[in-house]
Design an enzyme around this catalytic site. Structure first.
Site, PDB file in Angstrom:
ATOM      1  N   GLU A 151      51.143  54.068  96.588  1.00 36.22           N
ATOM      2  CA  GLU A 151      51.248  53.197  97.574  1.00 36.22           C
ATOM      3  C   GLU A 151      52.019  51.841  97.147  1.00 36.22           C
ATOM      4  O   GLU A 151      51.654  50.805  97.179  1.00 36.22           O
ATOM      5  CB  GLU A 151      50.035  52.715  98.442  1.00 36.22           C
ATOM      6  CG  GLU A 151      49.519  54.067  99.059  1.00 36.22           C
ATOM      7  CD  GLU A 151      48.388  53.698  99.971  1.00 36.22           C
ATOM      8  OE1 GLU A 151      48.039  52.389 100.104  1.00 36.22           O
ATOM      9  OE2 GLU A 151      47.862  54.752 100.612  1.00 36.22           O
ATOM     10  N   GLU A 340      45.834  61.352 100.248  1.00 37.76           N
ATOM     11  CA  GLU A 340      44.677  60.608 100.704  1.00 37.76           C
ATOM     12  C   GLU A 340      44.342  60.776 102.044  1.00 37.76           C
ATOM     13  O   GLU A 340      45.583  60.692 103.094  1.00 37.76           O
ATOM     14  CB  GLU A 340      44.754  59.337 100.556  1.00 37.76           C
ATOM     15  CG  GLU A 340      44.280  58.859  99.006  1.00 37.76           C
ATOM     16  CD  GLU A 340      44.522  57.227  98.863  1.00 37.76           C
ATOM     17  OE1 GLU A 340      44.329  56.454  99.724  1.00 37.76           O
ATOM     18  OE2 GLU A 340      44.699  56.802  97.603  1.00 37.76           O
TER      19      GLU A 340
HETATM   20  C1  GAL Z   1      44.525  53.477 100.036  1.00 33.95           C
HETATM   21  C2  GAL Z   1      44.425  53.125  98.748  1.00 33.95           C
HETATM   22  C3  GAL Z   1      42.941  53.492  98.249  1.00 33.95           C
HETATM   23  C4  GAL Z   1      42.050  53.475  99.003  1.00 33.95           C
HETATM   24  C5  GAL Z   1      42.493  53.569 100.454  1.00 33.95           C
HETATM   25  C6  GAL Z   1      41.248  53.283 101.467  1.00 33.95           C
HETATM   26  O1  GAL Z   1      45.557  52.548 100.527  1.00 33.95           O
HETATM   27  O2  GAL Z   1      45.183  53.867  97.895  1.00 33.95           O
HETATM   28  O3  GAL Z   1      42.746  53.200  97.008  1.00 33.95           O
HETATM   29  O4  GAL Z   1      41.340  52.330  99.104  1.00 33.95           O
HETATM   30  O5  GAL Z   1      43.479  53.085 101.021  1.00 33.95           O
HETATM   31  O6  GAL Z   1      41.351  52.064 101.845  1.00 33.95           O
END
Ligand code: GAL
Length: 430
Positions: A151, A340
């Site tokens: 990100e 994710e």
């Molecule tokens: C993403 C990040 C993760 C985690 C997730 C939940 O932006 O890559 O490390 O924190 O959000 O907030």
């Protein structure tokens, strides 16, 4: 999982401090006074945690490397104890028949490099190439799956413009430089991996959101257009060789001028094997004269009275479907992996059990949307739930829990939540 959110052991075995270790010491920067120094103690408990990965039926484990663990000063000296830790972790994955998936940069820059300007410095790319090369040489025989950056929009805007994440910098100049160095780093990193790792499968991960105007008024539609450029297009388009998406948007024109970015169009391009999509919620915006350049402000899910997580993020499998489609429409994206997806809900431990139905339902809905996208012809290779265990949620501290496994942060006791058991049963049937 990410090193800074899980490993702990921040000053053990020769590790140098990262920007998060230093940032966390600053008054009021992390909610609830939580520090990342022990986190989930993954450094000492990785074998147990991998047993959980296995028990829940997952075949892949994504983790990031702590740059300052293997290069305490960021460049120069290599810390063999750090290299050896990741070898143990990788070997354990392989022993359990779990495919290791490495993220090279998940937001924890060595503090030593931040002192020399960090992502805002033009030297950043030299440091990064060296770091990637060290990792490729050390682990490339055993690990084939690589994510270059996690990100870039997140760590540049929160860390170098808004000051809400480490290193806590603000200001347009820092921001525009950090963006450009990150855009170069994702392609540079890809090239190093391609030349140094045989049969590598290389990608990089983007945060993305389905952006919608609050009303059909022209000014809201314009606010959504600019927000979409920032949230979704800013990093993927230079990677695809299209340069920055500057159409009629002063901020991006400035970005190009400050960095003379037209000179770098070729260097910012790299042919990734896959793109990592990370989507949590759609973003609805309306016009606002008070926000410079973008002239947009978000209309939160609670204001719109739509279902949302405890983070305040709208639950929208439809929005998730739309971003998959949007990225696929570029044509040049070969494969997508959802690197994710997950949610924070306030979990309650009752008689040793966590009945987190809302999280379970969240994953079910998002997986259904993914299956629909696959049916519609989008090449999606995988879905990585965020995340295995509750962890250190950056500036939000330890309060938001995203895990499929609950952690008692006083004792480090792990308890599989209902959502974790649901995954186990679901994956047993696949
Ligand atoms: C993403 C990040 C993760 C985690 C997730 C939940 O932006 O890559 O490390 O924190 O959000 O907030």
């Amino acid at each position: 999982m990410a090193a800074a959110q899980n490993e702990g052991a921040w000053n053990e075995d020769g590790r140098g401090p990262s920007i998060w270790d230093v940032f966390a010491r600053r008054q009021g920067k992390i909610k609830g006074k939580g520090k990342p120094y022990m986190a989930t103690d993954f450094y000492h408990r990785f074998k147990d945690d991998l047993l959980l990965v296995k028990a829940l039926g997952f075949n892949t484990f994504r983790f990031s490397i702590s740059w300052s663990r293997i290069m305490p000063d960021g460049s120069g000296k290599i810390n063999q104890a750090g290299i050896s830790f990741y070898h143990q972790l990788i070997d354990e994955c392989l022993k359990q028949d779990i495919t290791p998936f490495i993220t090279l940069y998940h937001w924890d820059l060595p503090q030593a490099l931040e002192q020399k300007g960090g992502w805002a410095s033009h030297l950043m790319n030299r440091w990064f190439i060296k770091y990637v090369s060290v990792c490729a040489t050390a682990f490339g025989d055993k690990v084939k799956n690589w994510i270059v950056l996690n990100e870039p929009f997140g760590f540049t805007s929160l860390g170098y413009m808004l000051g809400r994440h480490a290193p806590g910098k603000t200001g347009l100049d820092n921001y525009l430089k950090a963006i450009h160095h990150a855009a170069l780093a994702q392609a540079d990193g890809g090239r190093v991996l391609r030349s140094e790792v045989k049969n590598a499968y290389i990608g990089t991960s983007f945060s993305c959101s389905d952006v919608r105007p609050f009303t059909n008024k022209a000014e809201d539609i314009e606010a959504a257009r600019k927000t979409d450029i920032l949230l979704n297009r800013l990093f993927i388009e230079p990677l695809l060789g299209k340069g920055y998406p500057s159409e009629n948007f002063k901020l991006i024109e400035k970005l190009e001028l400050v960095n003379k970015s037209w000179k770098f169009t070729d260097r910012m391009r790299f042919d990734m094997d896959f793109i990592g999509v990370q989507n949590y919620f759609p973003v609805v915006v309306k016009h606002s004269p008070f926000i410079p350049y973008v002239n947009a402000t978000e209309v939160k899910a609670a204001t719109r009275k739509v279902p949302h997580t405890a983070m305040g993020w709208e639950i929208s499998p439809g929005g998730f479907y739309n971003v998959l489609k949007k990225f696929w429409k570029y044509g040049a994206v070969k494969e997508i992996i959802v690197t994710e997806s997950g949610a924070f809900f306030t979990d309650k431990m009752v008689n040793g059990q966590v009945a987190d139905e809302a999280r379970m339902h969240y994953h079910q809905q998002y997986l259904q949307a993914l299956l629909q996208a696959k049916k519609d012809g989008i090449k999606i290779k995988g879905y990585m739930a965020w995340t295995l265990t509750d962890n250190f949620e950056w500036s939000e501290g330890y309060h938001p829990r995203f895990g499929l496994v609950h952690i008692d942060f006083k004792t480090q006791l792990r308890t599989v939540k209902q959502s974790g058991y649901w995954f186990r049963d679901f994956l047993a049937d696949v």
